[in-house]
Design an enzyme around this catalytic site. Structure first.
Site, PDB file in Angstrom:
ATOM      1  N   SER A  87       0.849  -1.179   0.000  1.00 15.18           N
ATOM      2  CA  SER A  87       0.000   0.000   0.000  1.00 15.18           C
ATOM      3  C   SER A  87       0.884   1.226   0.000  1.00 15.18           C
ATOM      4  O   SER A  87       2.097   1.144   0.170  1.00 15.18           O
ATOM      5  CB  SER A  87      -0.907   0.005   1.214  1.00 15.18           C
ATOM      6  OG  SER A  87      -0.210   0.569   2.300  1.00 15.18           O
ATOM      7  N   LYS A  88       0.223   2.351  -0.169  1.00 11.76           N
ATOM      8  CA  LYS A  88       0.955   3.614  -0.228  1.00 11.76           C
ATOM      9  C   LYS A  88       1.716   3.843   1.081  1.00 11.76           C
ATOM     10  O   LYS A  88       2.646   4.618   1.140  1.00 11.76           O
ATOM     11  CB  LYS A  88      -0.033   4.764  -0.426  1.00 11.76           C
ATOM     12  CG  LYS A  88      -0.673   4.757  -1.789  1.00 11.76           C
ATOM     13  CD  LYS A  88      -1.693   5.856  -1.883  1.00 11.76           C
ATOM     14  CE  LYS A  88      -2.771   5.443  -2.860  1.00 11.76           C
ATOM     15  NZ  LYS A  88      -3.762   6.441  -3.085  1.00 11.76           N
ATOM     16  N   ARG A  89       1.255   3.176   2.125  1.00 12.16           N
ATOM     17  CA  ARG A  89       1.915   3.350   3.419  1.00 12.16           C
ATOM     18  C   ARG A  89       3.378   2.935   3.375  1.00 12.16           C
ATOM     19  O   ARG A  89       4.209   3.494   4.042  1.00 12.16           O
ATOM     20  CB  ARG A  89       1.206   2.528   4.492  1.00 12.16           C
ATOM     21  CG  ARG A  89      -0.067   3.140   4.986  1.00 12.16           C
ATOM     22  CD  ARG A  89      -0.497   2.472   6.273  1.00 12.16           C
ATOM     23  NE  ARG A  89      -0.629   1.034   6.123  1.00 12.16           N
ATOM     24  CZ  ARG A  89      -1.660   0.427   5.576  1.00 12.16           C
ATOM     25  NH1 ARG A  89      -2.648   1.142   5.117  1.00 12.16           N
ATOM     26  NH2 ARG A  89      -1.720  -0.887   5.479  1.00 12.16           N
TER      27      ARG A  89
END
Ligand code: GLU
Length: 472
Positions: free
Chosen positions: A251-253
């Site tokens: 994910s973008k995380r």
């Protein structure tokens, strides 16, 4: 040929973060598909979420896409027949189409309060029914409309089965009666994603939508909107998720998985593109040129199962591309990673010496570090330098080096042979302390190259410290 016969794909990022691996793969596959069919690739910025969207992210995404070489034919920075390629600039267009749906009875104003919707949801959940809007305002008459509430616009979902052929999953079918009447324009008059995307794809004449599987549940809703507006429906292909090595969705995380970070870590464009090509597509070849990827790209070879983004595999690929890159180009790239400007000829020789041990440009820069300033001695190196025989060994080395006019690969061999005889030491006992004293580390490039790159003066200077008892 009508405009509709021309292949048109798009990449539609929301500028709420940097371009990450998943989005970059979506952009690449849309780009490859368009190029394969000599079509057009369009960039559209989906910035309707005003709270989370930032212009700086838009610039960063644009910058990364350009660096990857995925240039577009129409987009916010170059315009095109649609004039506006940012959703925030297309508000009036959405309004016009929302009014059409209201006029035809395919949409209606809903005045239900947040409290009512919450109660409804709770009641449905406690009865084991999946939460969805119950359609109460569908039949609201003009006189029943509250004056003090800004309504939302809901789409009146017809009761039907929505079926379509997906480029990856083939035949899919969804029961629309489970959707509930969803919102297409919020009470703040901002169009929702599902509505704006349909209007934009239709008006921009997008023929194929390749996107992540996370959007699969949106697709039947979007198809219903196309049908209500009597617009051409694009063909869809939903790419399976990309997982991290721990099998959880990337994910973008995870900053590590952003193109920005990979660039900063010194990965080459070709290495990244190639790894992306292998995430959900089987091009049948390990190392592809971009042209080969364009020639080979078909939806038929897209996979249905998730793929794994593996930094180790990316490093291996990158190393192969590094090998193919000429030294002059590497000098240019490495300079961007160095804190200090260095003479071109020295840098070129140095890069020739270290490139075989590097997987990224950053590796090259790190391998060069010991030659740029004073070495920083790490713990392992200090431990080796504290061994009993080291002082005697380095003294002998100092004397051997003094005898040479210049340090070269040949003189290095000579020095080490003599040292072996003089000290009676061999292998690691002989070589590790030399490496530690000259570079501050136990790993790095070939020792002979260390001698050549440092040159006689620096080698003498570094050895002197030990001989005079001035250890790090
Ligand atoms: N803005 C959406 C996203 O970033 C695009 C979805 C789509 O391709 O339709 O996920």
């Amino acid at each position: 040929m009508t405009a509709r016969n021309q292949t048109r794909t798009r990449f539609a990022p929301s500028p709420t973060g940097h371009l990450h691996i998943g989005n970059a793969r979506t952009a690449l596959f849309n780009w490859l598909f368009a190029k394969h069919h000599s079509g057009s690739f369009i960039l559209r910025i989906e910035d309707t979420d005003l709270k989370r969207s930032e212009r700086s992210y838009e610039s960063s995404i644009i910058d990364d896409l350009k660096w990857l070489g995925l240039e577009w034919d129409e987009g916010p920075d170059i315009s095109g027949p649609s004039n506006h390629y940012r959703q925030s600039e297309r508000v009036d267009i959405y309004k016009e189409y929302a009014e059409r749906l209201l006029d035809s009875g395919s949409a209606y104003l809903c005045y239900c309060t947040v409290e009512r919707l919450r109660e409804l949801r709770e009641k449905q959940q406690s009865n084991g029914i999946p939460p969805r809007y119950d359609g109460r305002c569908r039949a609201l008459r003009e006189m029943e409309r509250p004056k003090d509430i800004n309504p939302v616009i809901r789409f009146a979902v017809p009761e039907k089965e929505v079926s379509f052929i997906d480029g990856v999953h083939e035949s899919l079918s969804f029961d629309a009666s489970t959707f509930g009447d969803f919102i297409i324009v919020g009470s703040d008059m901002v169009a929702t994603y599902n509505f704006a995307v349909v209007i934009d794809d239709a008006l921009m004449k997008i023929t194929h939508v390749i996107r992540g599987e996370d959007h699969l549940s949106n697709t039947p809703r979007q198809i219903l909107l196309y049908e209500a507006l009597d617009m051409d429906i694009p063909l869809y292909a939903h790419l399976p998720l990309i997982l991290g090595p721990d099998k959880t969705p990337l994910s973008k995380r995870y900053g590590m998985a952003s193109i920005k970070n990979l660039r900063e870590d010194g990965f080459l464009r070709d290495g990244i593109i190639n790894h992306l090509c292998h995430l959900g597509w089987s091009p049948d070849k390990r190392l592809l040129s971009i042209q080969e990827a364009v020639d080979k790209f078909t939806m038929k070879r897209l996979s249905r199962s998730p793929s794994i983004f593996d930094i180790a595999a990316l490093k291996r690929l990158n190393r192969d591309y590094l090998e193919q890159t000429d030294t002059d180009t590497l000098v240019k790239m490495t300079r961007l990673h160095l804190k200090k400007d260095l003479p071109y000829a020295w840098l070129k020789d140095a890069i020739r010496a270290v490139r075989g041990d590097a997987r990224t440009i950053k590796d090259i820069a790190l391998l060069l570090e010991p030659f740029l300033g004073e070495p920083v001695y790490n713990e392992d190196a200090i431990k080796v330098l504290e061994e009993n025989h080291v002082k005697m060994l380095l003294k002998a080395l100092f004397e051997e080096v003094e005898k040479k006019e210049k340090l070269s690969v040949d003189s290095y061999k000579d020095i080490v042979n003599n040292l072996r005889e003089v000290t009676g030491k061999n292998g690691k006992q002989l070589l590790m302390p030399i490496r530690a004293a000259l570079t501050g580390r136990l790993r790095g490039i070939e020792l002979e190259n260390i001698f050549v790159l440092l040159g006689k003066e620096k080698v003498i200077e570094r050895l002197k410290r030990y001989i005079t008892g001035c250890t790090p």
